[in-house]
Design a protein around this motif. Structure first.
Motif, PDB file in Angstrom:
ATOM      1  N   TYR A  64     109.433   3.398  28.927  1.00 44.67           N
ATOM      2  CA  TYR A  64     109.313   3.455  27.478  1.00 44.67           C
ATOM      3  C   TYR A  64     107.991   4.132  27.132  1.00 44.67           C
ATOM      4  O   TYR A  64     106.945   3.799  27.677  1.00 44.67           O
ATOM      5  CB  TYR A  64     109.369   2.031  26.909  1.00 44.67           C
ATOM      6  CG  TYR A  64     109.157   1.950  25.430  1.00 44.67           C
ATOM      7  CD1 TYR A  64     110.036   2.587  24.550  1.00 44.67           C
ATOM      8  CD2 TYR A  64     108.092   1.240  24.893  1.00 44.67           C
ATOM      9  CE1 TYR A  64     109.850   2.507  23.173  1.00 44.67           C
ATOM     10  CE2 TYR A  64     107.903   1.151  23.525  1.00 44.67           C
ATOM     11  CZ  TYR A  64     108.788   1.791  22.676  1.00 44.67           C
ATOM     12  OH  TYR A  64     108.593   1.713  21.307  1.00 44.67           O
ATOM     13  N   ASP A  67     105.319   2.431  21.298  1.00 46.68           N
ATOM     14  CA  ASP A  67     105.611   2.393  19.868  1.00 46.68           C
ATOM     15  C   ASP A  67     104.994   3.571  19.120  1.00 46.68           C
ATOM     16  O   ASP A  67     105.642   4.185  18.265  1.00 46.68           O
ATOM     17  CB  ASP A  67     105.112   1.085  19.243  1.00 46.68           C
ATOM     18  CG  ASP A  67     105.930  -0.128  19.668  1.00 46.68           C
ATOM     19  OD1 ASP A  67     106.985   0.046  20.321  1.00 46.68           O
ATOM     20  OD2 ASP A  67     105.511  -1.254  19.336  1.00 46.68           O
ATOM     21  N   CYS A  70     106.935   6.733  19.658  1.00 50.55           N
ATOM     22  CA  CYS A  70     108.217   6.665  18.947  1.00 50.55           C
ATOM     23  C   CYS A  70     108.036   6.903  17.452  1.00 50.55           C
ATOM     24  O   CYS A  70     108.812   7.650  16.833  1.00 50.55           O
ATOM     25  CB  CYS A  70     108.899   5.325  19.197  1.00 50.55           C
ATOM     26  SG  CYS A  70     109.426   5.122  20.917  1.00 50.55           S
ATOM     27  N   CYS A  89     113.675   6.087  16.167  1.00 55.27           N
ATOM     28  CA  CYS A  89     113.576   7.022  17.284  1.00 55.27           C
ATOM     29  C   CYS A  89     112.990   6.254  18.462  1.00 55.27           C
ATOM     30  O   CYS A  89     112.069   5.462  18.294  1.00 55.27           O
ATOM     31  CB  CYS A  89     112.664   8.184  16.889  1.00 55.27           C
ATOM     32  SG  CYS A  89     112.243   9.299  18.231  1.00 55.27           S
ATOM     33  N   ILE A  90     113.555   6.472  19.635  1.00 51.30           N
ATOM     34  CA  ILE A  90     113.017   5.851  20.841  1.00 51.30           C
ATOM     35  C   ILE A  90     112.865   6.943  21.892  1.00 51.30           C
ATOM     36  O   ILE A  90     113.695   7.849  21.991  1.00 51.30           O
ATOM     37  CB  ILE A  90     113.895   4.677  21.338  1.00 51.30           C
ATOM     38  CG1 ILE A  90     113.159   3.843  22.381  1.00 51.30           C
ATOM     39  CG2 ILE A  90     115.250   5.157  21.815  1.00 51.30           C
ATOM     40  CD1 ILE A  90     113.821   2.497  22.662  1.00 51.30           C
ATOM     41  N   VAL A  91     111.764   6.862  22.656  1.00 45.75           N
ATOM     42  CA  VAL A  91     111.426   7.916  23.612  1.00 45.75           C
ATOM     43  C   VAL A  91     111.171   7.280  24.978  1.00 45.75           C
ATOM     44  O   VAL A  91     110.463   6.273  25.073  1.00 45.75           O
ATOM     45  CB  VAL A  91     110.168   8.695  23.149  1.00 45.75           C
ATOM     46  CG1 VAL A  91     109.843   9.818  24.125  1.00 45.75           C
ATOM     47  CG2 VAL A  91     110.343   9.220  21.733  1.00 45.75           C
ATOM     48  N   TYR A 117     114.750  11.778  24.115  1.00 40.53           N
ATOM     49  CA  TYR A 117     114.626  11.370  22.719  1.00 40.53           C
ATOM     50  C   TYR A 117     115.983  10.889  22.226  1.00 40.53           C
ATOM     51  O   TYR A 117     116.963  11.638  22.257  1.00 40.53           O
ATOM     52  CB  TYR A 117     114.172  12.542  21.847  1.00 40.53           C
ATOM     53  CG  TYR A 117     112.772  13.013  22.140  1.00 40.53           C
ATOM     54  CD1 TYR A 117     111.688  12.546  21.395  1.00 40.53           C
ATOM     55  CD2 TYR A 117     112.523  13.921  23.162  1.00 40.53           C
ATOM     56  CE1 TYR A 117     110.394  12.975  21.668  1.00 40.53           C
ATOM     57  CE2 TYR A 117     111.235  14.359  23.435  1.00 40.53           C
ATOM     58  CZ  TYR A 117     110.184  13.882  22.693  1.00 40.53           C
ATOM     59  OH  TYR A 117     108.905  14.312  22.965  1.00 40.53           O
TER      60      TYR A 117
END
Length: 134
Positions: A64, A67, A70, A89-91, A117
């Motif tokens: 991850y 935060d 993201c 959105c999470i990366v 992404y």
């Protein structure tokens, strides 16, 4: 136990022992106030499904990105969304090895680090927007 149940359990155990391209992967969830591990697992599942189509590649790790990354990446993800409303959105970063003999665009037996992404909108499911070199 009845025979069909035993057969089903044995089949599930055998399938879990099969080593697919993204078999034993180290997952680093890091610390997040935005996403639970369940949220991350749902995104990771999307990544793994895509990665499993990379013939001959071996996924080593997913991490991850944090935060802050993201949150900073939300406008980028929104720009890739093709008009769909993106609220999250999470990366993730990844490390993997290419096929032993290479092929296509792969350098033979090389280690790659890529960024993934994913976004979530009103529908509530993670959608892979883009991925590639970190």
């Amino acid at each position: 136990m009845n025979k069909p149940l035993i057969v089903s359990v044995v089949l599930l155990m055998l399938l879990s022992l099969c080593s697919c391209a993204s078999g034993n992967v180290t997952i680093d969830y890091g610390e997040s106030k935005l996403y639970s591990n369940d949220d991350m697992d749902a995104a990771i599942q999307v990544i793994r499904e895509t990665f499993d189509t990379f013939d001959g590649c071996k996924l080593y790790s997913l991490s991850y990105a944090g935060d802050e990354t993201c949150e900073e990446s939300l406008p980028y993800c929104q720009s890739l969304s093709e008009g769909q409303e993106i609220t999250q959105c999470i990366v993730f970063g990844s490390s993997f090895r290419s096929p032993r003999n290479g092929g296509g665009a792969w350098t033979a037996n090389a280690e790659y680090t890529w960024t993934w992404y994913l976004a979530k909108g009103a529908a509530g499911d993670w959608v892979l927007l883009t991925y590639g070199y970190a």
